[in-house]
Design a protein around this motif. Structure first.
Motif, PDB file in Angstrom:
ATOM      1  N   VAL A 179      11.711  -3.551  12.339  1.00  0.00           N
ATOM      2  CA  VAL A 179      12.456  -2.885  13.408  1.00  0.00           C
ATOM      3  C   VAL A 179      13.598  -2.054  12.846  1.00  0.00           C
ATOM      4  N   GLY A 180      14.052  -2.357  11.637  1.00  0.00           N
ATOM      5  CA  GLY A 180      15.238  -1.718  11.082  1.00  0.00           C
ATOM      6  C   GLY A 180      15.062  -0.240  10.794  1.00  0.00           C
ATOM      7  N   ASP A 181      16.185   0.432  10.636  1.00  0.00           N
ATOM      8  CA  ASP A 181      16.216   1.857  10.309  1.00  0.00           C
ATOM      9  C   ASP A 181      16.091   1.994   8.802  1.00  0.00           C
ATOM     10  N   SER A 182      14.903   2.403   8.343  1.00  0.00           N
ATOM     11  CA  SER A 182      14.661   2.434   6.904  1.00  0.00           C
ATOM     12  C   SER A 182      13.612   3.470   6.566  1.00  0.00           C
ATOM     13  N   SER A 183      13.752   4.083   5.391  1.00  0.00           N
ATOM     14  CA  SER A 183      12.723   4.986   4.891  1.00  0.00           C
ATOM     15  C   SER A 183      11.929   4.339   3.764  1.00  0.00           C
ATOM     16  N   ARG A 184      12.181   3.051   3.533  1.00  0.00           N
ATOM     17  CA  ARG A 184      11.447   2.360   2.466  1.00  0.00           C
ATOM     18  C   ARG A 184      10.054   1.961   2.966  1.00  0.00           C
ATOM     19  N   ILE A 185       9.217   1.527   2.038  1.00  0.00           N
ATOM     20  CA  ILE A 185       7.909   1.019   2.426  1.00  0.00           C
ATOM     21  C   ILE A 185       8.090  -0.249   3.251  1.00  0.00           C
ATOM     22  N   LEU A 186       7.374  -0.346   4.348  1.00  0.00           N
ATOM     23  CA  LEU A 186       7.571  -1.426   5.301  1.00  0.00           C
ATOM     24  C   LEU A 186       6.426  -2.431   5.262  1.00  0.00           C
ATOM     25  N   TYR A 196      -0.774  -7.684   6.868  1.00  0.00           N
ATOM     26  CA  TYR A 196      -1.818  -7.021   7.649  1.00  0.00           C
ATOM     27  C   TYR A 196      -2.023  -5.606   7.122  1.00  0.00           C
ATOM     28  N   LEU A 197      -3.283  -5.236   6.892  1.00  0.00           N
ATOM     29  CA  LEU A 197      -3.592  -3.902   6.387  1.00  0.00           C
ATOM     30  C   LEU A 197      -2.738  -3.586   5.160  1.00  0.00           C
ATOM     31  N   SER A 198      -2.793  -4.475   4.180  1.00  0.00           N
ATOM     32  CA  SER A 198      -1.901  -4.364   3.025  1.00  0.00           C
ATOM     33  C   SER A 198      -2.193  -3.149   2.154  1.00  0.00           C
ATOM     34  N   GLN A 199      -3.335  -2.493   2.390  1.00  0.00           N
ATOM     35  CA  GLN A 199      -3.640  -1.302   1.589  1.00  0.00           C
ATOM     36  C   GLN A 199      -2.836  -0.081   2.009  1.00  0.00           C
ATOM     37  N   PHE A 200      -2.068  -0.207   3.097  1.00  0.00           N
ATOM     38  CA  PHE A 200      -1.307   0.936   3.598  1.00  0.00           C
ATOM     39  C   PHE A 200       0.194   0.733   3.442  1.00  0.00           C
ATOM     40  N   ALA A 201       0.872   1.825   3.067  1.00  0.00           N
ATOM     41  CA  ALA A 201       2.332   1.860   3.061  1.00  0.00           C
ATOM     42  C   ALA A 201       2.790   2.669   4.274  1.00  0.00           C
ATOM     43  N   VAL A 202       3.852   2.221   4.911  1.00  0.00           N
ATOM     44  CA  VAL A 202       4.361   2.884   6.114  1.00  0.00           C
ATOM     45  C   VAL A 202       5.813   3.263   5.891  1.00  0.00           C
ATOM     46  N   ARG A 203       6.150   4.501   6.200  1.00  0.00           N
ATOM     47  CA  ARG A 203       7.529   4.963   6.042  1.00  0.00           C
ATOM     48  C   ARG A 203       7.909   5.881   7.184  1.00  0.00           C
ATOM     49  N   ASP A 204       9.207   6.014   7.395  1.00  0.00           N
ATOM     50  CA  ASP A 204       9.718   7.013   8.331  1.00  0.00           C
ATOM     51  C   ASP A 204       9.866   8.341   7.599  1.00  0.00           C
ATOM     52  N   VAL A 205       9.690   9.429   8.345  1.00  0.00           N
ATOM     53  CA  VAL A 205       9.793  10.774   7.786  1.00  0.00           C
ATOM     54  C   VAL A 205      10.761  11.578   8.654  1.00  0.00           C
ATOM     55  N   SER A 206      11.679  12.277   8.030  1.00  0.00           N
ATOM     56  CA  SER A 206      12.622  13.118   8.761  1.00  0.00           C
ATOM     57  C   SER A 206      12.061  14.526   8.861  1.00  0.00           C
ATOM     58  N   ILE A 207      11.797  14.977  10.095  1.00  0.00           N
ATOM     59  CA  ILE A 207      11.248  16.321  10.299  1.00  0.00           C
ATOM     60  C   ILE A 207      12.180  17.139  11.185  1.00  0.00           C
ATOM     61  N   VAL A 208      12.297  16.765  12.448  1.00  0.00           N
ATOM     62  CA  VAL A 208      13.229  17.436  13.351  1.00  0.00           C
ATOM     63  C   VAL A 208      13.990  16.362  14.115  1.00  0.00           C
ATOM     64  N   CYS A 217      -0.101   5.609   4.618  1.00  0.00           N
ATOM     65  CA  CYS A 217      -1.123   6.082   3.684  1.00  0.00           C
ATOM     66  C   CYS A 217      -1.471   4.974   2.715  1.00  0.00           C
ATOM     67  N   SER A 218      -2.557   5.189   1.989  1.00  0.00           N
ATOM     68  CA  SER A 218      -3.050   4.163   1.079  1.00  0.00           C
ATOM     69  C   SER A 218      -2.442   4.278  -0.314  1.00  0.00           C
ATOM     70  N   HIS A 219      -1.470   5.168  -0.486  1.00  0.00           N
ATOM     71  CA  HIS A 219      -0.685   5.266  -1.709  1.00  0.00           C
ATOM     72  C   HIS A 219       0.789   5.346  -1.323  1.00  0.00           C
ATOM     73  N   ASP A 220       1.639   5.495  -2.283  1.00  0.00           N
ATOM     74  CA  ASP A 220       3.067   5.630  -2.018  1.00  0.00           C
ATOM     75  C   ASP A 220       3.316   6.827  -1.110  1.00  0.00           C
ATOM     76  N   ALA A 221       3.966   6.574   0.037  1.00  0.00           N
ATOM     77  CA  ALA A 221       4.179   7.634   1.024  1.00  0.00           C
ATOM     78  C   ALA A 221       5.410   8.488   0.725  1.00  0.00           C
TER      79      ALA A 221
END
Length: 236
Positions: A179-186, A196-208, A217-221
């Motif tokens: 739930v936290g505000d983070s751009s690290r892999i979650l 769960y679904l450990s093959q995927f890395a999830v990150r926040d992205v700053s766009i607008v 993605c399945s590699h470092d995001a």
């Protein structure tokens, strides 16, 4: 010139709509799908997004946009399969009010999602989107922070399921993300605490500033470059 791992975004205004109309490249199936949208705005955004996706993938492959062929997975996710039968390049598209995002990768399966930061508390969506643990964590925040925290969790979950190709077949409330505000892999956890679904890395992205965006993605995001899509990028 296209980069191997990029996130392109546009605000779907009249100029992009006119470009899409001036160079029709959708397949018969895509044209039929566009007509299924009840909302003119959603129909226009689909046409713009699919046209731009065809232009980007075509440029990467050295094809005309009309020659790009997409296959549809069992849960509706489009993908491109090369002449050897391999999925390549990888891509995903997100449409939301005021923003279209196309993530493109030559290295990893990807999913991307964005949500517009608008007024409202989103309470009516909590049971659909949040696990019990996430609901407790968000409700413990200051009321002013809760809407943004909810949207952040929602985009992370949608991006993850899009990367996995699950579509709407998986209940969002059945697994947890941070739930936290983070751009690290979650880390992504099921109710029993297992990864769960450990093959995927999830990150926040700053766009607008008007939208929250997440990529899975399945590699470092962290190595995706964010760029506004322009005619120059499209080689036009």
């Amino acid at each position: 010139m296209l980069r191997a791992n990029s996130i392109y975004w546009v605000k779907p205004d009249e100029d992009w709509a006119n470009l899409s109309e001036s160079m029709p490249c959708l397949s018969p199936a895509e044209a039929a799908k566009s007509k299924s949208y009840r909302s003119d705005l959603n129909r226009r955004n689909f046409v713009i997004g699919r046209t731009l996706l065809r232009l980007l993938v075509g440029q990467l492959l050295g094809f005309d946009a009309t020659q790009v062929e997409f296959s549809i997975g069992p849960n509706g996710k489009p993908h491109h399969v090369d002449r050897f039968g391999f999925e390549w390049p990888f891509f995903n598209v997100s449409h939301t009010p005021g923003l279209i995002i196309i993530a493109l990768s030559t290295e990893s399966v990807i999913g991307i999602d964005a949500e517009h930061v608008a007024g409202g508390r989103y309470f009516e969506l909590y049971d659909h989107v949040l696990s019990v643990r996430e609901k407790i964590q968000i409700c413990a925040l200051e009321p002013s922070l809760q809407p943004r925290a909810f949207l952040r969790v929602w985009t992370r979950k949608e991006a993850l399921l899009k990367a996995a190709g699950f579509g709407i077949t998986q209940e969002l409330s059945e697994f947890d993300v941070s739930v936290g505000d983070s751009s690290r892999i979650l880390p992504v956890l099921r109710h029993d605490g297992q990864i769960y679904l450990s093959q995927f890395a999830v990150r926040d992205v700053s766009i607008v500033d008007s939208h929250l965006t997440s990529i899975a993605c399945s590699h470092d995001a962290s190595h995706f470059e964010v760029k506004a899509l322009t005619l120059a990028v499209l080689g036009m």
